[in-house]
Structures are given as C-alpha cells and as structure tokens.
Scaffold this motif. Structure first.
Motif, PDB file in Angstrom:
ATOM      1  N   LEU A  65       0.815  -1.203   0.000  1.00  0.00           N
ATOM      2  CA  LEU A  65       0.000   0.000   0.000  1.00  0.00           C
ATOM      3  C   LEU A  65       0.853   1.259   0.000  1.00  0.00           C
ATOM      4  O   LEU A  65       1.898   1.308   0.626  1.00  0.00           O
ATOM      5  N   ALA A  66       0.378   2.255  -0.711  1.00  0.00           N
ATOM      6  CA  ALA A  66       1.042   3.562  -0.686  1.00  0.00           C
ATOM      7  C   ALA A  66      -0.032   4.623  -0.490  1.00  0.00           C
ATOM      8  O   ALA A  66      -1.073   4.602  -1.141  1.00  0.00           O
ATOM      9  N   PHE A  67       0.238   5.532   0.467  1.00  0.00           N
ATOM     10  CA  PHE A  67      -0.743   6.578   0.757  1.00  0.00           C
ATOM     11  C   PHE A  67      -0.186   7.947   0.387  1.00  0.00           C
ATOM     12  O   PHE A  67       1.012   8.184   0.454  1.00  0.00           O
ATOM     13  N   ASP A  68      -1.080   8.828   0.019  1.00  0.00           N
ATOM     14  CA  ASP A  68      -0.680  10.181  -0.382  1.00  0.00           C
ATOM     15  C   ASP A  68      -0.289  11.044   0.808  1.00  0.00           C
ATOM     16  O   ASP A  68       0.479  11.972   0.679  1.00  0.00           O
ATOM     17  N   SER A  69      -0.900  10.791   1.956  1.00  0.00           N
ATOM     18  CA  SER A  69      -0.627  11.681   3.087  1.00  0.00           C
ATOM     19  C   SER A  69       0.077  10.921   4.205  1.00  0.00           C
ATOM     20  O   SER A  69      -0.118   9.713   4.379  1.00  0.00           O
ATOM     21  N   ARG A  70       0.871  11.668   4.946  1.00  0.00           N
ATOM     22  CA  ARG A  70       1.626  11.076   6.044  1.00  0.00           C
ATOM     23  C   ARG A  70       0.689  10.633   7.172  1.00  0.00           C
ATOM     24  O   ARG A  70       0.941   9.636   7.837  1.00  0.00           O
ATOM     25  N   ALA A  71      -0.398  11.363   7.370  1.00  0.00           N
ATOM     26  CA  ALA A  71      -1.332  10.978   8.425  1.00  0.00           C
ATOM     27  C   ALA A  71      -1.929   9.601   8.129  1.00  0.00           C
ATOM     28  O   ALA A  71      -2.035   8.750   9.014  1.00  0.00           O
ATOM     29  N   GLU A  72      -2.272   9.347   6.864  1.00  0.00           N
ATOM     30  CA  GLU A  72      -2.805   8.029   6.498  1.00  0.00           C
ATOM     31  C   GLU A  72      -1.761   6.933   6.719  1.00  0.00           C
ATOM     32  O   GLU A  72      -2.086   5.860   7.241  1.00  0.00           O
ATOM     33  N   SER A  73      -0.523   7.193   6.279  1.00  0.00           N
ATOM     34  CA  SER A  73       0.533   6.182   6.434  1.00  0.00           C
ATOM     35  C   SER A  73       0.742   5.855   7.906  1.00  0.00           C
ATOM     36  O   SER A  73       0.869   4.688   8.279  1.00  0.00           O
ATOM     37  N   LEU A  74       0.783   6.919   8.723  1.00  0.00           N
ATOM     38  CA  LEU A  74       0.978   6.701  10.160  1.00  0.00           C
ATOM     39  C   LEU A  74      -0.187   5.921  10.748  1.00  0.00           C
ATOM     40  O   LEU A  74      -0.006   5.006  11.552  1.00  0.00           O
ATOM     41  N   PHE A  95     -14.236  -4.202  10.182  1.00  0.00           N
ATOM     42  CA  PHE A  95     -13.377  -4.734   9.131  1.00  0.00           C
ATOM     43  C   PHE A  95     -12.743  -3.575   8.376  1.00  0.00           C
ATOM     44  O   PHE A  95     -13.434  -2.630   8.009  1.00  0.00           O
ATOM     45  N   PHE A  96     -11.430  -3.698   8.157  1.00  0.00           N
ATOM     46  CA  PHE A  96     -10.733  -2.630   7.433  1.00  0.00           C
ATOM     47  C   PHE A  96     -10.465  -3.068   5.998  1.00  0.00           C
ATOM     48  O   PHE A  96      -9.908  -4.151   5.767  1.00  0.00           O
ATOM     49  N   VAL A  97     -10.862  -2.253   5.039  1.00  0.00           N
ATOM     50  CA  VAL A  97     -10.621  -2.536   3.621  1.00  0.00           C
ATOM     51  C   VAL A  97      -9.451  -1.671   3.159  1.00  0.00           C
ATOM     52  O   VAL A  97      -9.602  -0.464   2.971  1.00  0.00           O
ATOM     53  N   PRO A  98      -8.266  -2.272   3.032  1.00  0.00           N
ATOM     54  CA  PRO A  98      -7.110  -1.444   2.671  1.00  0.00           C
ATOM     55  C   PRO A  98      -6.957  -1.305   1.155  1.00  0.00           C
ATOM     56  O   PRO A  98      -7.106  -2.271   0.416  1.00  0.00           O
ATOM     57  N   PHE A  99      -6.695  -0.089   0.705  1.00  0.00           N
ATOM     58  CA  PHE A  99      -6.305   0.125  -0.691  1.00  0.00           C
ATOM     59  C   PHE A  99      -5.460   1.394  -0.783  1.00  0.00           C
ATOM     60  O   PHE A  99      -5.576   2.294   0.049  1.00  0.00           O
ATOM     61  N   SER A 100      -4.606   1.430  -1.814  1.00  0.00           N
ATOM     62  CA  SER A 100      -3.703   2.575  -1.985  1.00  0.00           C
ATOM     63  C   SER A 100      -4.473   3.806  -2.421  1.00  0.00           C
ATOM     64  O   SER A 100      -5.520   3.700  -3.066  1.00  0.00           O
ATOM     65  N   SER A 101      -3.896   4.969  -2.112  1.00  0.00           N
ATOM     66  CA  SER A 101      -4.531   6.232  -2.499  1.00  0.00           C
ATOM     67  C   SER A 101      -4.738   6.332  -4.008  1.00  0.00           C
ATOM     68  O   SER A 101      -5.691   6.941  -4.474  1.00  0.00           O
ATOM     69  N   LEU A 103      -5.417   3.994  -6.146  1.00  0.00           N
ATOM     70  CA  LEU A 103      -6.285   2.989  -6.779  1.00  0.00           C
ATOM     71  C   LEU A 103      -7.521   3.664  -7.392  1.00  0.00           C
ATOM     72  O   LEU A 103      -8.167   4.502  -6.758  1.00  0.00           O
ATOM     73  N   SER A 104      -7.837   3.282  -8.629  1.00  0.00           N
ATOM     74  CA  SER A 104      -8.982   3.915  -9.308  1.00  0.00           C
ATOM     75  C   SER A 104     -10.290   3.437  -8.670  1.00  0.00           C
ATOM     76  O   SER A 104     -10.347   2.379  -8.054  1.00  0.00           O
ATOM     77  N   THR A 105     -11.322   4.246  -8.848  1.00  0.00           N
ATOM     78  CA  THR A 105     -12.635   3.871  -8.306  1.00  0.00           C
ATOM     79  C   THR A 105     -13.072   2.510  -8.852  1.00  0.00           C
ATOM     80  O   THR A 105     -13.639   1.695  -8.142  1.00  0.00           O
ATOM     81  N   ARG A 106     -12.769   2.293 -10.118  1.00  0.00           N
ATOM     82  CA  ARG A 106     -13.175   1.025 -10.723  1.00  0.00           C
ATOM     83  C   ARG A 106     -12.487  -0.164 -10.030  1.00  0.00           C
ATOM     84  O   ARG A 106     -13.097  -1.196  -9.771  1.00  0.00           O
TER      85      ARG A 106
END
Ligand SMILES: *[C@@H]1O[C@H](CO)[C@@H](O)[C@H](O)[C@H]1NC(C)=O
Ligand SMILES: *[C@@H]1O[C@H](CO)[C@@H](O)[C@H](O)[C@H]1NC(C)=O
Length: 354
Positions: A65-74, A95-101, A103-106
C-alpha cells in the motif's frame, strides 16, 4: 419530511449552531466547564473498555500500500502494529478494507465485489461494519459496490475533507499532522498580539493581505524555528486558520494557548473528533468578514471566556499529537476511539439465495 427538507434542516441546524453561537450566545454568562468533552463522565471508562476489547480484521491487501498523506501512512502503520488487529474475523467488531490512495474507483469497486462474493462479512451489514482510508475521500458513483462503500462504511479522510465527500456523523477526519515540530518546546504565555496568522504566501492569501498592516496581528509566511514558533503561538491570543487552506497548526495552537479562530464561509461538519470534543468551547468560528468585524468577534470572545478556552484547548490538544509509537489519547488512539463509537451496526442474517 422529505429527504431534501431533512438535509436542509440539518444544514440550517449546523449553520445556526456555528454562526449564531459564535456571535450571539456567548455574550450570556458561561457555565464553568472542567472538561472539553461532550460527555466527560463516559469517555474514560469507554476508552479503557476500547483498549481492552476492540478487535479489527484487516483484509489482506492485493499489493503494497502507498498513501498520499503522512497521516494516512501513520494511521495504517499504527493499526497494523496495534493490539486491535485480530486474525479471527468472527471476533472482529469492524473490518478494514485497505487500498492505496492511487487505486482507481473502478479497481476499488472490484475489491468490494470480491469481498462480497468470497466472504460472508460484507453482506451481513452491506459494509456498515467496514471502514477505509481515503485522504481525498470518495465521491458518489453509480456502481453498487462504491455506493455501499461510500454510504455505509466509515470513511477516514483528511481534515478538511473535500466538498461533498464527507458524511457527517458517519465519517471521521484525521487530525492534521503539524508541519513544525514544536512538540517539546516550552513557552511562557505573554500575549502581545490579538491574532497570529501563518500562511503560505501573501500573494495567495487575501486574509494576509487584509491583516498585514494591522499591528494587532502578527502575520508570517516563513516557518519559524521550533522555539520561536512556540513563542509566537504563546504570544498571540488567537491563531487564525483559513478553513480549506491550511489547518495543520490547529493542534499546536491548542497546545500553546493560542485559541484557534477558524475562518470559514460555510458550516464545518468534518472537524476532527466532532462527536467527542466541545469544539465551540475550544475554538471560534468566524465567517469571512472584514478586518473590523473580525477584530470585534475576537476581542469579545477574549473578554468573555479566554481562560476557560485555553484550559480546555490545552486538554484537548493531546488528541492532535501523532506519534510513531501510539500513546494514550494521541491522534491514532483517538481515531480508534471514534471507530469504537461506530462499531454497532445491524447485521443481517444470511439468506440462502438471492
Ligand atoms: C452476498 O450477496 C450477493 C447478492 O447480493 C450474492 O451474490 C453473494 O453470493 C453473497 N455472498 C456470499 C458470500 O454469500
Ligand atoms: C518562563 O518563565 C519562567 C519563570 O518566569 C522562566 O524561568 C523560564 O525560563 C521561562 N521560559 C521561557 C522558555 O522563556
């Protein structure tokens, strides 16, 4: 009541709540408050109950996973390493659904579709006991998977949330990560300015242009060094923030006794920890007005209730501190507490065929 008039009702309720209370209600004598919380007696037992019992199941992500913001990564790193994670989905509250920042809506829709088909948990609540991270927030789409994710699951987004991408009472906003490290600085409160405003450049900020020649305000665009910055905050009665431009200093302002004055052209419904903190007692909300009117509001607020606001704000500031290793009542754990408050959802029994 139709849906439209219902939401209008809410809109106006918030509108009056923020604007009128800022202008009129506070001239009445104020009750003495010893706590910044909406329900001071329940928060501590609830919080400790959460620390002991809260269980989160994280679906395995498809990719790193890669996030755009540091708050999300933390937040994500802290969650993964926390004792809240369980590998037994049956005992999970959420339940947590993880996805990268990126990732397209599709693709997000495909992730949800697979969860729905492969596992029983999504169907039980149509996603209401699920949550996801998206700094920018998801927009409304016609795809059924996204509709359920957006309408039912708890979205954790950055504060301030983008217009129309935040559902009050359901979604959560992450407290902004301070962009200076004044965390350990000490400063004595010697108020010499009515307001302090740190901005990203006079050219972009009309507020800075309006205030720059007024000696009651300290206006800066350069980031001061640690101690100076803490001293700046401590030497000002109010710290001005433009909602939607830069609110990253709000936690430090609270900590150093600089009452946040948030300038906004609309009611704010996505403040961090809104269902826990009495925001009206720790910050002022001012509509976009001229300098004279702004000063009038600040001076009156100061005259009425500054000591209490500073005291309650300092107490609330612990929730705005992000740590690499989570600590009691810091940002990560308080976001977890907000999730804990949202853990009850109606689970539908499984239907054999549909
Ligand atoms: C969940 O419900 C859908 C129909 O909405 C169904 O097609 C799917 O098989 C169900 N998932 C499970 C795991 O039973
Ligand atoms: C704050 O005030 C105390 C006592 O008045 C003094 O000892 C201390 O050095 C001051 N701290 C700073 C950072 O100025």
């Amino acid at each position: 009541m139709s849906v439209t008039s219902y939401s209008l009702f809410f809109f106006f309720r918030f509108f009056f709540f923020f604007f009128f209370s800022a202008f009129y209600v506070h001239s009445k004598s104020l009750p003495h408050l010893s706590s910044p919380y909406l329900s001071p007696t329940t928060i501590s037992p609830n919080y400790h109950h959460m620390l002991k019992s809260f269980k989160i199941f994280i679906y395995p992500p498809d990719e790193d996973l890669a996030f755009d913001s540091r708050a999300e990564s933390l937040f994500y790193a802290s969650l993964q390493n926390s004792p809240f994670v369980t590998h037994n989905a049956e005992e999970a509250h959420l339940f947590f659904v993880p996805f990268s920042s990126s990732l397209s809506t599709r693709s997000i829709a495909r992730v949800i579709r697979r969860l729905r088909l492969d596992l029983p948990y999504w169907n039980r609540t149509l996603g209401a006991d699920h949550f996801y991270l998206s700094c920018a927030g998801l927009g409304f789409e016609s795809d059924r998977n996204i509709v359920e994710l957006k309408k039912n699951s708890v979205q954790i987004s950055c504060f301030p949330a983008s217009d129309g991408k935040f559902i009050p009472h359901k979604d959560i906003s992450l407290p902004p990560l301070a962009n200076s490290r004044a965390a350990n600085a000490q400063a004595n409160k010697t108020t010499s300015f009515l307001g302090y405003f740190r901005h990203t450049g006079v050219k972009e900020s009309t507020l800075a242009k309006k205030l720059v020649n007024d000696p009651d305000f300290l206006i800066e665009s350069e980031l001061s060094d640690q101690l100076t910055y803490a001293e700046r905050l401590a030497s000002s009665k109010f710290c001005l923030f433009e909602y939607g431009v830069d609110v990253s200093g709000i936690g430090e302002a609270l900590r150093f006794g600089c009452v946040p004055a948030v300038i906004t052209d609309r009611p704010i419904q996505d403040l961090p920890f809104m269902d826990m903190l009495r925001w009206q007692e720790i910050a002022v909300f001012v509509p976009v007005v001229g300098v004279k009117e702004l000063k009038r509001v600040l001076v009156r607020t100061w005259g009425d209730r500054h000591e209490q606001m500073i005291r309650l704000g300092a107490k609330a500031s612990q929730h705005f501190v992000w740590n690499e290793l989570p600590q009691l009542f810091d940002s990560f754990q308080t976001v977890m507490y907000e999730l804990w408050l949202r853990r009850h959802s109606i689970r539908y029994p499984r239907r054999e065929s549909e």
